[in-house]
Motif scaffolding. Structure first.
Motif, PDB file in Angstrom:
ATOM      1  N   GLN A 257      68.396  30.340  80.292  1.00  0.00           N
ATOM      2  CA  GLN A 257      68.461  30.833  81.661  1.00  0.00           C
ATOM      3  C   GLN A 257      69.097  29.818  82.602  1.00  0.00           C
ATOM      4  O   GLN A 257      69.707  30.183  83.591  1.00  0.00           O
ATOM      5  N   ARG A 258      68.941  28.537  82.285  1.00  0.00           N
ATOM      6  CA  ARG A 258      69.453  27.487  83.150  1.00  0.00           C
ATOM      7  C   ARG A 258      69.955  26.318  82.306  1.00  0.00           C
ATOM      8  O   ARG A 258      69.583  26.180  81.146  1.00  0.00           O
ATOM      9  N   VAL A 259      70.815  25.504  82.917  1.00  0.00           N
ATOM     10  CA  VAL A 259      71.299  24.312  82.242  1.00  0.00           C
ATOM     11  C   VAL A 259      70.134  23.358  82.017  1.00  0.00           C
ATOM     12  O   VAL A 259      69.282  23.166  82.890  1.00  0.00           O
ATOM     13  N   PHE A 260      70.080  22.745  80.848  1.00  0.00           N
ATOM     14  CA  PHE A 260      69.025  21.794  80.528  1.00  0.00           C
ATOM     15  C   PHE A 260      69.091  20.624  81.505  1.00  0.00           C
ATOM     16  O   PHE A 260      70.136  19.999  81.697  1.00  0.00           O
ATOM     17  N   GLY A 261      67.941  20.309  82.123  1.00  0.00           N
ATOM     18  CA  GLY A 261      67.904  19.275  83.150  1.00  0.00           C
ATOM     19  C   GLY A 261      68.310  17.904  82.654  1.00  0.00           C
ATOM     20  O   GLY A 261      68.945  17.126  83.376  1.00  0.00           O
TER      21      GLY A 261
ATOM     22  N   PRO B 163      68.673  25.800  89.730  1.00  0.00           N
ATOM     23  CA  PRO B 163      69.022  25.900  88.304  1.00  0.00           C
ATOM     24  C   PRO B 163      70.533  25.976  88.133  1.00  0.00           C
ATOM     25  O   PRO B 163      71.224  26.687  88.867  1.00  0.00           O
ATOM     26  N   GLY B 164      71.056  25.203  87.168  1.00  0.00           N
ATOM     27  CA  GLY B 164      72.482  25.279  86.863  1.00  0.00           C
ATOM     28  C   GLY B 164      72.780  26.427  85.923  1.00  0.00           C
ATOM     29  O   GLY B 164      71.929  26.857  85.145  1.00  0.00           O
ATOM     30  N   ARG B 165      74.008  26.929  85.974  1.00  0.00           N
ATOM     31  CA  ARG B 165      74.420  28.049  85.134  1.00  0.00           C
ATOM     32  C   ARG B 165      75.122  27.538  83.884  1.00  0.00           C
ATOM     33  O   ARG B 165      76.122  26.825  83.985  1.00  0.00           O
ATOM     34  N   PRO B 166      74.642  27.901  82.703  1.00  0.00           N
ATOM     35  CA  PRO B 166      75.324  27.489  81.469  1.00  0.00           C
ATOM     36  C   PRO B 166      76.754  28.022  81.434  1.00  0.00           C
ATOM     37  O   PRO B 166      77.034  29.121  81.911  1.00  0.00           O
TER      38      PRO B 166
ATOM     39  N   ARG C 270      77.589  24.889  95.235  1.00  0.00           N
ATOM     40  CA  ARG C 270      76.195  24.669  95.638  1.00  0.00           C
ATOM     41  C   ARG C 270      75.648  23.418  94.974  1.00  0.00           C
ATOM     42  O   ARG C 270      75.884  23.173  93.783  1.00  0.00           O
ATOM     43  N   THR C 271      74.917  22.634  95.743  1.00  0.00           N
ATOM     44  CA  THR C 271      74.285  21.437  95.202  1.00  0.00           C
ATOM     45  C   THR C 271      73.105  21.841  94.328  1.00  0.00           C
ATOM     46  O   THR C 271      72.210  22.561  94.773  1.00  0.00           O
ATOM     47  N   ILE C 272      73.099  21.372  93.073  1.00  0.00           N
ATOM     48  CA  ILE C 272      72.019  21.727  92.156  1.00  0.00           C
ATOM     49  C   ILE C 272      71.147  20.530  91.814  1.00  0.00           C
ATOM     50  O   ILE C 272      70.036  20.711  91.281  1.00  0.00           O
ATOM     51  N   PHE C 273      71.610  19.289  92.143  1.00  0.00           N
ATOM     52  CA  PHE C 273      70.902  18.103  91.641  1.00  0.00           C
ATOM     53  C   PHE C 273      71.346  16.892  92.449  1.00  0.00           C
ATOM     54  O   PHE C 273      72.520  16.765  92.810  1.00  0.00           O
TER      55      PHE C 273
ATOM     56  N   MET D 266      58.507  27.500  83.420  1.00  0.00           N
ATOM     57  CA  MET D 266      58.386  26.071  83.636  1.00  0.00           C
ATOM     58  C   MET D 266      59.742  25.514  84.053  1.00  0.00           C
ATOM     59  O   MET D 266      60.774  25.884  83.500  1.00  0.00           O
ATOM     60  N   ALA D 267      59.746  24.627  85.042  1.00  0.00           N
ATOM     61  CA  ALA D 267      60.993  24.009  85.487  1.00  0.00           C
ATOM     62  C   ALA D 267      60.707  22.602  85.994  1.00  0.00           C
ATOM     63  O   ALA D 267      59.684  22.358  86.643  1.00  0.00           O
ATOM     64  N   SER D 268      61.616  21.662  85.697  1.00  0.00           N
ATOM     65  CA  SER D 268      61.497  20.299  86.215  1.00  0.00           C
ATOM     66  C   SER D 268      61.834  20.287  87.702  1.00  0.00           C
ATOM     67  O   SER D 268      62.801  20.923  88.137  1.00  0.00           O
ATOM     68  N   LEU D 269      61.041  19.563  88.472  1.00  0.00           N
ATOM     69  CA  LEU D 269      61.283  19.434  89.910  1.00  0.00           C
ATOM     70  C   LEU D 269      61.931  18.096  90.255  1.00  0.00           C
ATOM     71  O   LEU D 269      62.877  18.042  91.044  1.00  0.00           O
ATOM     72  N   ASP D 270      61.394  17.025  89.723  1.00  0.00           N
ATOM     73  CA  ASP D 270      61.980  15.709  89.961  1.00  0.00           C
ATOM     74  C   ASP D 270      61.751  14.836  88.739  1.00  0.00           C
ATOM     75  O   ASP D 270      61.002  15.191  87.827  1.00  0.00           O
TER      76      ASP D 270
END
Length: 294
Positions: A36-40, A71-74, A103-106, A233-237
């Protein structure tokens, strides 16, 4: 087919070999994955490469602090914009902004330190005496033992996995196995092949790996690590402190614990040791946990 397409370690090195497209601007590949999202860990590792490539290369990174904003797009390239915050006599500071489709993702801030001798040294000993990694089964072996065979999706993932991961404690499969479990986890890890001799690549590869299992410690008292998930589940920082040189293609022990989970967020801390018990890296991460139940 090239080695970078068939060898997971070479593929990881290629993923970290971002392209410089302008002064202080880099572009990283984001593979098309069934996620669903790019691996952090990928974004963090690439951002740290971008930061490191704007330094003189003689000062290793000693800390990073990062926020996962979107979330980044694969499959969509990520642009890394580096701000040269400070070039001092002993410390160099860089701030990196990762942008995808405008868009800023990180965001990441990294500090690099000129090596110097300290007046003293100490460290706490490792919390546990872990068995040798060679004596432990791989994750794929544990899954095959439990299920009889590796599901096709997991088989594909196992073939592309750049790190060999071996859990110190056997995996829990049933809900009743988590009852009374402490929020702790430990794994042995190393890249599945050689990563070369560039210390920056080893640091960024370990940064990539540090996001792979850290939030397991939050989940352990709640649900089995493998099987259907009850939480999104998603990483925040993410924050890391690098204490000693290391190679990410040699075994390291990642000891993880979660001191608290509340309000939909869980905090996890990790300590990374070499086989001799030397503390190499300290890690802290907060993750978001939302129930998948309607």
């Amino acid at each position: 087919m090239s080695d970078s397409e068939t060898d997971p370690a070479a593929r990881l090195v290629g993923l970290l070999d971002i392209e410089q497209i302008e002064v202080n601007i880099f572009r990283g590949r984001s593979p098309q994955e069934a996620l669903q999202r790019v691996f952090g860990g990928q974004v963090a590792g690439q951002a740290l490469v971008a930061a490191g490539r704007t330094t003189d290369g003689e000062r290793p990174v000693h800390s990073l602090h990062a926020y996962f904003l979107r979330p980044g797009r694969p499959g969509v390239p990520i642009v890394y914009q580096v701000e040269r915050v400070r070039d001092g006599r002993s410390f160099t500071t860089r701030r990196v902004t990762a942008v995808q489709q405008g868009r800023t993702i990180f965001n990441l801030t990294a500090s690099f330190h000129r090596p110097e001798e300290g007046g003293f040294e100490h460290q706490l000993p490792p919390r546990l005496e872990a068995p040798d990694p060679e004596s432990l089964p791989t994750v794929a072996d544990e899954i095959r033992e439990h299920l009889g065979e590796l599901p096709e999706q997991w088989e594909r993932m196992a073939r592309r996995q750049p790190f060999d991961i071996r859990y110190v404690d056997r995996l829990r499969w049933e809900p009743d196995e988590v009852t009374g479990a402490e929020p702790r986890s430990a794994v042995w890890m190393k890249a599945v092949g050689p990563l070369g001799d560039d210390q920056l690549i080893h640091t960024c590869a370990l940064t990539y790996a540090s996001d792979m299992t850290l939030l397991d410690a939050v989940r352990i008292p709640v649900e089995p690590l493998w099987g259907p998930r009850g939480f999104d589940m998603a990483s925040l920082d993410h924050a890391m402190w690098f204490h000693r040189p290391f190679r990410a293609d040699e075994w390291f022990l990642y000891d993880q614990e979660s001191p608290i989970a509340t309000g939909g967020r869980g905090l996890a801390r990790g300590r990374i040791y070499d086989r001799e018990g030397n503390l190499l890296v300290s890690v802290v991460q907060e993750g978001l946990f939302r129930s998948l139940e309607p």
